[in-house]
Design a protein around this motif. Sequence first.
Motif, PDB file in Angstrom:
ATOM      1  N   PHE A   1      32.744  52.089  40.752  1.00  0.00           N
ATOM      2  CA  PHE A   1      32.950  52.467  39.348  1.00  0.00           C
ATOM      3  C   PHE A   1      34.411  52.839  39.145  1.00  0.00           C
ATOM      4  O   PHE A   1      34.950  53.705  39.849  1.00  0.00           O
ATOM      5  CB  PHE A   1      32.060  53.664  38.993  1.00  0.00           C
ATOM      6  N   MET A   2      35.050  52.182  38.185  1.00  0.00           N
ATOM      7  CA  MET A   2      36.452  52.494  37.912  1.00  0.00           C
ATOM      8  C   MET A   2      36.736  52.377  36.426  1.00  0.00           C
ATOM      9  O   MET A   2      35.978  51.738  35.668  1.00  0.00           O
ATOM     10  CB  MET A   2      37.375  51.574  38.710  1.00  0.00           C
ATOM     11  N   SER A   3      37.798  53.011  35.995  1.00  0.00           N
ATOM     12  CA  SER A   3      38.134  53.038  34.572  1.00  0.00           C
ATOM     13  C   SER A   3      38.710  51.708  34.109  1.00  0.00           C
ATOM     14  O   SER A   3      39.280  50.942  34.893  1.00  0.00           O
ATOM     15  CB  SER A   3      39.141  54.157  34.281  1.00  0.00           C
ATOM     16  N   THR A   4      38.566  51.452  32.825  1.00  0.00           N
ATOM     17  CA  THR A   4      39.146  50.248  32.217  1.00  0.00           C
ATOM     18  C   THR A   4      40.662  50.236  32.416  1.00  0.00           C
ATOM     19  O   THR A   4      41.266  49.186  32.675  1.00  0.00           O
ATOM     20  CB  THR A   4      38.815  50.203  30.724  1.00  0.00           C
ATOM     21  N   VAL A   5      41.293  51.401  32.314  1.00  0.00           N
ATOM     22  CA  VAL A   5      42.754  51.505  32.451  1.00  0.00           C
ATOM     23  C   VAL A   5      43.197  51.065  33.843  1.00  0.00           C
ATOM     24  O   VAL A   5      44.106  50.233  33.986  1.00  0.00           O
ATOM     25  CB  VAL A   5      43.210  52.954  32.176  1.00  0.00           C
ATOM     26  N   ASP A   6      42.548  51.616  34.876  1.00  0.00           N
ATOM     27  CA  ASP A   6      42.939  51.271  36.251  1.00  0.00           C
ATOM     28  C   ASP A   6      42.608  49.824  36.584  1.00  0.00           C
ATOM     29  O   ASP A   6      43.343  49.161  37.326  1.00  0.00           O
ATOM     30  CB  ASP A   6      42.233  52.204  37.242  1.00  0.00           C
ATOM     31  N   ALA A   7      41.491  49.319  36.051  1.00  0.00           N
ATOM     32  CA  ALA A   7      41.090  47.940  36.324  1.00  0.00           C
ATOM     33  C   ALA A   7      42.081  46.955  35.701  1.00  0.00           C
ATOM     34  O   ALA A   7      42.507  45.983  36.360  1.00  0.00           O
ATOM     35  CB  ALA A   7      39.691  47.690  35.791  1.00  0.00           C
ATOM     36  N   GLU A   8      42.446  47.176  34.457  1.00  0.00           N
ATOM     37  CA  GLU A   8      43.380  46.269  33.786  1.00  0.00           C
ATOM     38  C   GLU A   8      44.741  46.266  34.472  1.00  0.00           C
ATOM     39  O   GLU A   8      45.399  45.220  34.583  1.00  0.00           O
ATOM     40  CB  GLU A   8      43.525  46.664  32.311  1.00  0.00           C
ATOM     41  N   ALA A   9      45.175  47.420  34.962  1.00  0.00           N
ATOM     42  CA  ALA A   9      46.465  47.502  35.654  1.00  0.00           C
ATOM     43  C   ALA A   9      46.472  46.709  36.946  1.00  0.00           C
ATOM     44  O   ALA A   9      47.538  46.300  37.429  1.00  0.00           O
ATOM     45  CB  ALA A   9      46.808  48.969  35.936  1.00  0.00           C
ATOM     46  N   ARG A  10      45.292  46.443  37.488  1.00  0.00           N
ATOM     47  CA  ARG A  10      45.167  45.725  38.753  1.00  0.00           C
ATOM     48  C   ARG A  10      44.613  44.318  38.586  1.00  0.00           C
ATOM     49  O   ARG A  10      44.340  43.632  39.573  1.00  0.00           O
ATOM     50  CB  ARG A  10      44.272  46.528  39.717  1.00  0.00           C
ATOM     51  N   GLY A  11      44.422  43.888  37.358  1.00  0.00           N
ATOM     52  CA  GLY A  11      43.891  42.557  37.108  1.00  0.00           C
ATOM     53  C   GLY A  11      42.447  42.405  37.532  1.00  0.00           C
ATOM     54  O   GLY A  11      42.002  41.301  37.892  1.00  0.00           O
ATOM     55  N   ILE A  12      41.689  43.488  37.478  1.00  0.00           N
ATOM     56  CA  ILE A  12      40.292  43.488  37.930  1.00  0.00           C
ATOM     57  C   ILE A  12      39.360  43.438  36.722  1.00  0.00           C
ATOM     58  O   ILE A  12      39.553  44.171  35.748  1.00  0.00           O
ATOM     59  CB  ILE A  12      39.993  44.747  38.781  1.00  0.00           C
ATOM     60  N   LYS A  13      38.354  42.561  36.808  1.00  0.00           N
ATOM     61  CA  LYS A  13      37.345  42.474  35.759  1.00  0.00           C
ATOM     62  C   LYS A  13      35.990  42.904  36.312  1.00  0.00           C
ATOM     63  O   LYS A  13      35.772  42.922  37.523  1.00  0.00           O
ATOM     64  CB  LYS A  13      37.269  41.038  35.230  1.00  0.00           C
ATOM     65  N   ASN A  14      35.104  43.227  35.404  1.00  0.00           N
ATOM     66  CA  ASN A  14      33.764  43.659  35.797  1.00  0.00           C
ATOM     67  C   ASN A  14      33.089  42.589  36.662  1.00  0.00           C
ATOM     68  O   ASN A  14      33.050  41.413  36.300  1.00  0.00           O
ATOM     69  CB  ASN A  14      32.919  43.928  34.552  1.00  0.00           C
ATOM     70  N   GLY A  15      32.564  42.973  37.827  1.00  0.00           N
ATOM     71  CA  GLY A  15      31.907  42.030  38.725  1.00  0.00           C
ATOM     72  C   GLY A  15      32.796  41.457  39.798  1.00  0.00           C
ATOM     73  O   GLY A  15      32.293  40.848  40.758  1.00  0.00           O
TER      74      GLY A  15
END
Length: 354
Positions: free
Chosen positions: A244-258
């Motif tokens: 589980f991670m925040s939208t902010v941290d995911a977008e900064a790392r180029g990570i999408k759900n799944g």
Amino acid sequence: MDFVWGTGVFFDASRQYCDIVVPVTSYWEQDDTVYSGEASAIFYINKMLEPSFESKTLWDISEMLAEKLGMDPKEINPASQQERALATAVGASITDAATGETKPLLTITQEDIDAFGAPGTPQEGVIELAELKEAGIYKYPVKEGAVIPEPFAAFIADPEANPLATATGKFEICCPTLAFMVNSVGYSTISPIGKWQIGDPEQGIGTQTDEFPLLLWTPHSLRRAHSLQDPVASLREAFPQECFMSTVDAEARGIKNGDTVLMSSPYGKVLRPAKVMPTVVPGAVALQDGSWTRIDEETGIDLGGNPNVLQAPKSSGGGSQSWTGTLVQVEKYDGPLELVPDKECPVVMPVGVE
């Protein structure tokens, strides 16, 4: 390690790495077990069925091992199960929350003591031992409409006549005794006055680094009770083990759900699918506790999603919780390992059981 030996009622995440697992009886296969699961209840368990297969009590196992090692079994297990049960029954007490008066819970007769075959002294209590043994449980009665007594009411009404069990006999905002107990363990240091402090200089808020900028926390999962029930396929499908991670941290790392992500710490690495959520605080990631470890032997990466792999192999004493605030990094994974869905992972079974 060259050899790992373990015991257990259930086959679990730790037992899967043992060379030998010795089966232990459950409560339902043991006689005269007295214990308290919470402050308001006491339980007396009687044997409901004979031990299954080769399972034995921990005390029996200890005695058998002692004999094999040339030791006196009675030095390892000096008391019988009946002696332990009677000692627990004698020690059970009930406290009036309003007055603070404590008295024995159970009335124990000489006939009860003789039946246990253990030394003891008769006593008067609130209920008879035979009544507890027959019912299996005694719970502190609360009548309908009753008001729960105020904690420490007697002390609050008359502090001088009813001192507390502290060094000063009072509520202690400054408590050197507690600080000494924690600090003497040697893992961490706390102040005698309650205040915010970093309990561990290597983890927790304020200790993040460029290499490991995120803080890990480990909530419980609806899929299991700690590590028990984790192999149940339907629960694995309903509640996959995700990062589980925040939208902010995911977008900064180029990570999408799944996406498959690599979670790294100074102590280990874990592969998990990402669960990107706007409700997770930026700077924090969560990985639920209890998932069974599946180490890839070539890379050392855990494919099972066990957060223990990421955490420091040390205790914290009491100044902080060592499973909260572990420093981690999360990156999108593009390596050779394939992370199959949890529901498709084979269930680990002991050799011969399948």
